[in-house]
Design an enzyme around this catalytic site. Structure first.
Site, short mmCIF file in Angstrom:
data_model
loop_
_atom_site.label_atom_id
_atom_site.label_comp_id
_atom_site.label_asym_id
_atom_site.label_seq_id
_atom_site.Cartn_x
_atom_site.Cartn_y
_atom_site.Cartn_z
N ARG A 251 3.03 1.41 5.95
CA ARG A 251 3.02 2.77 6.48
C ARG A 251 1.65 3.41 6.22
O ARG A 251 1.21 3.50 5.09
CB ARG A 251 4.11 3.60 5.82
N HIS B 61 -4.03 2.01 10.13
CA HIS B 61 -4.95 3.02 10.72
C HIS B 61 -6.13 3.31 9.80
O HIS B 61 -7.05 4.01 10.17
CB HIS B 61 -4.19 4.29 11.14
N ASP C 233 0.46 -1.46 -4.69
CA ASP C 233 -0.76 -0.71 -4.40
C ASP C 233 -1.83 -1.13 -5.40
O ASP C 233 -1.58 -1.99 -6.26
CB ASP C 233 -0.51 0.82 -4.46
N ASP D 150 -3.26 -6.45 -4.31
CA ASP D 150 -4.31 -6.19 -3.32
C ASP D 150 -3.84 -6.78 -2.00
O ASP D 150 -3.66 -7.99 -1.88
CB ASP D 150 -5.61 -6.87 -3.81
N PHE D 151 -3.63 -5.91 -1.01
CA PHE D 151 -3.03 -6.42 0.24
C PHE D 151 -3.98 -7.29 1.07
O PHE D 151 -3.59 -7.82 2.11
CB PHE D 151 -2.35 -5.34 1.07
N GLY E 289 0.85 -1.20 0.00
CA GLY E 289 0.00 0.00 0.00
C GLY E 289 0.87 1.23 0.00
O GLY E 289 0.61 2.21 0.69
N GLY E 290 1.92 1.19 -0.81
CA GLY E 290 2.97 2.23 -0.78
C GLY E 290 2.64 3.48 -1.58
O GLY E 290 3.49 4.36 -1.72
C1 SAM Z 1 -3.06 6.30 3.63
S1 SAM Z 1 -2.39 5.70 2.15
C2 SAM Z 1 -0.73 5.40 2.65
C3 SAM Z 1 0.21 5.41 1.51
C4 SAM Z 1 1.67 5.21 1.84
N1 SAM Z 1 1.92 3.95 2.49
C5 SAM Z 1 2.21 6.36 2.65
O1 SAM Z 1 2.74 6.13 3.74
O2 SAM Z 1 2.11 7.50 2.19
C6 SAM Z 1 -3.08 4.08 2.01
C7 SAM Z 1 -2.73 3.38 0.71
O3 SAM Z 1 -3.31 2.06 0.72
C8 SAM Z 1 -3.71 1.77 -0.61
N2 SAM Z 1 -4.70 0.69 -0.60
C9 SAM Z 1 -5.99 0.73 -0.17
N3 SAM Z 1 -6.57 -0.49 -0.30
C10 SAM Z 1 -5.63 -1.30 -0.82
C11 SAM Z 1 -5.62 -2.69 -1.14
N4 SAM Z 1 -6.70 -3.47 -0.96
N5 SAM Z 1 -4.48 -3.21 -1.63
C12 SAM Z 1 -3.37 -2.42 -1.81
N6 SAM Z 1 -3.33 -1.11 -1.50
C13 SAM Z 1 -4.44 -0.55 -1.02
C14 SAM Z 1 -4.26 3.09 -1.09
O4 SAM Z 1 -4.35 3.13 -2.50
C15 SAM Z 1 -3.24 4.08 -0.52
O5 SAM Z 1 -2.19 4.30 -1.40
#
Ligand code: SAM
Length: 443
Positions: free
Chosen positions: A328, A332, A284, A312-313, A261-262
């Site tokens: 990161r 939350h 992501d 997809d995490f 989810g980077g």
């Molecule tokens: C709050 S952001 C944090 C981004 C990054 N890790 C940072 O520290 O800036 C959450 C991230 O999770 C990703 N995300 C949400 N659902 C996801 C999923 N099912 N699989 C992978 N990524 C996902 C979003 O696209 C977003 O980029």
């Protein structure tokens, strides 16, 4: 050495002079000191005009002192939380870009209205903008004219920040639906039954989660990704905290680091610059990865060892031989049962010596931090609750989550000045980017 003319000292003198006036009034009338324990505050009762004047002067000077010592970027997000309506309007009408950025005389309200794409009620808009001006967003250089302030100018000079505002409006706007959400969906344990779901309304007949809503519109996904990047430019969330906060140098050359989810990979770019021997994969959702063109360009120009991959995490990790997983600002955003799923999905990739770094804010015990710090943390926590039915957990809840899925909890450290413990096997480290005051007990 103090400045010849110090506004800060001037303001603190006003605070101290008027505190003395109020104190004298309390003592002359045998009134106890103000506090939040009494049922009835003395200030709720009528007081003589000079005492009322002293209270206003004290509050005005204190507010200016706080505003002047906040910093423009931080101020922007504070003001957004206090005055959502004006920000919502100025973003939707693209007001910052319609006001000359380098002209201290600005533009008349009438000419500003003429520059807008739609014909709006000028009187209504002027009132909304004046409400922003009292929060130092724009200023009125002379009656009938509006110009940029140091704070509003940032929205023009920093594109990422403008995108952050666009994303933040949806985020903060959702928080306002919390009361409705907790009454309509009292369990608050589903991502698509949140305050944000109510804010966005049913999409094709169904309530959706925040991320489903973001993913539906490529423009919105891009704005959200860029908004996240903008967060990293703020001191409290600077990428350097993670660059310096973990012993990346202890990893063997060629070690694989996966940022789950980077988003657009800002963290990975920052670490890769300092540790070019490591290999990074940013995972992501498709929409987010597709809009990471700016980071891709940096990676190419600088020859960094960072790749992007759609993943997809919520599904089992497909990569093998991963030395460090970064999560990161992920947990939350998710209710507990989804955090368990996200953490469990890493288990198949576990190998001796690999680690998971969960990087999130950690909620303190009530009243253990300065109130200004805790207000920020709790506002952010409620924002997460509103958007995702999740939030910034206390350290014990992180531990429970990790141990619940069979991960070993490796401790909780604050990056600045702390060395992370390295434990054999799957070691979980919770760190966070918020600059907590030194000495704050973490575990
Ligand atoms: C709050 S952001 C944090 C981004 C990054 N890790 C940072 O520290 O800036 C959450 C991230 O999770 C990703 N995300 C949400 N659902 C996801 C999923 N099912 N699989 C992978 N990524 C996902 C979003 O696209 C977003 O980029």
């Amino acid at each position: 050495m103090a400045s010849a003319h110090s506004r800060l000292v001037e303001l603190s003198t006003i605070v101290s002079k008027n505190s003395a006036i109020l104190d004298q009034y309390l003592s002359d009338n045998n009134i106890p000191q103000p506090n939040f324990d009494e049922h009835d505050s003395i200030w709720d009762k009528e007081s003589p005009p000079d005492i009322q004047k002293a209270r206003i002067a004290l509050q005005d000077a204190s507010t200016e002192l706080i505003d002047l010592t906040t910093g423009s970027r931080k101020y922007l997000s504070k003001a957004l939380n206090q005055d959502f309506t004006s920000f919502d309007t100025l973003y939707r009408l693209d007001i910052p870009h319609k006001i000359p950025v380098d002209d201290p005389e600005g533009i008349t309200y009438t000419d500003l209205c003429k520059k807008l794409d739609i014909d709006v009620n000028a009187y209504a808009l002027t009132r909304i903008l004046k409400a922003a001006i009292v929060h130092h967003i724009f200023k009125e250089p002379s009656p009938g004219r509006i110009a940029h302030s140091a704070v509003s100018r940032l929205l023009v000079t920093d594109d990422l920040l403008f995108d952050w505002l666009g994303a933040a409006i949806e985020v903060v706007g959702s928080r306002a639906f919390l009361g409705r959400a907790i009454t309509q969906f009292p369990a608050m344990d589903e991502a698509n039954r949140s305050a944000a779901s109510l804010n966005f309304g049913k999409q094709d007949g169904e309530y959706v989660s925040f991320y489903e809503y973001v993913a539906r519109d490529p423009e919105r996904a891009k704005r959200f990704g860029r908004g996240m990047s903008s967060f990293h430019t703020g001191e409290g969330y600077a990428t350097r905290h993670l660059v310096e906060g973990f012993d990346w140098g202890s990893l063997a050359p060629g070690s694989l680091v996966v940022d789950v989810g980077g988003s657009h990979g800002d963290i990975d770019v920052a670490i890769a610059r300092s540790f070019p021997g490591l290999k990074f994969v940013v995972q992501d959702l498709e929409g987010t990865i597709a809009t990471a063109e700016e980071t891709r360009k940096i990676i190419k120009d600088e020859g960094l060892n960072v790749e992007f991959a759609v993943h997809d995490f919520m599904t089992p990790q497909t990569l093998k031989g991963v030395k460090v997983f970064i999560l990161r600002w992920i947990l939350h955003n998710w209710p507990d049962k989804y955090c368990e799923k996200i953490l469990s999905a890493l288990i198949p990739a576990r190998e001796p010596g690999s680690r998971v770094l969960v990087v999130d804010a950690v909620m303190p015990e009530l009243g253990t931090l300065p109130n200004v710090t805790e207000r920020d943390l709790r506002t952010m926590d409620l924002t997460m609750l509103g958007c995702f039915n999740a939030g910034d957990r206390e350290v014990g809840r992180y531990r429970d989550l990790m141990e619940g899925v069979g991960l070993k909890f490796g401790g909780c450290v604050r990056p600045e000045g702390s060395r992370l413990s390295v434990i054999e096997g799957m070691c979980v480290v919770v760190s966070f980017p918020v600059p907590f005051p030194p000495g704050y007990p973490l575990i």
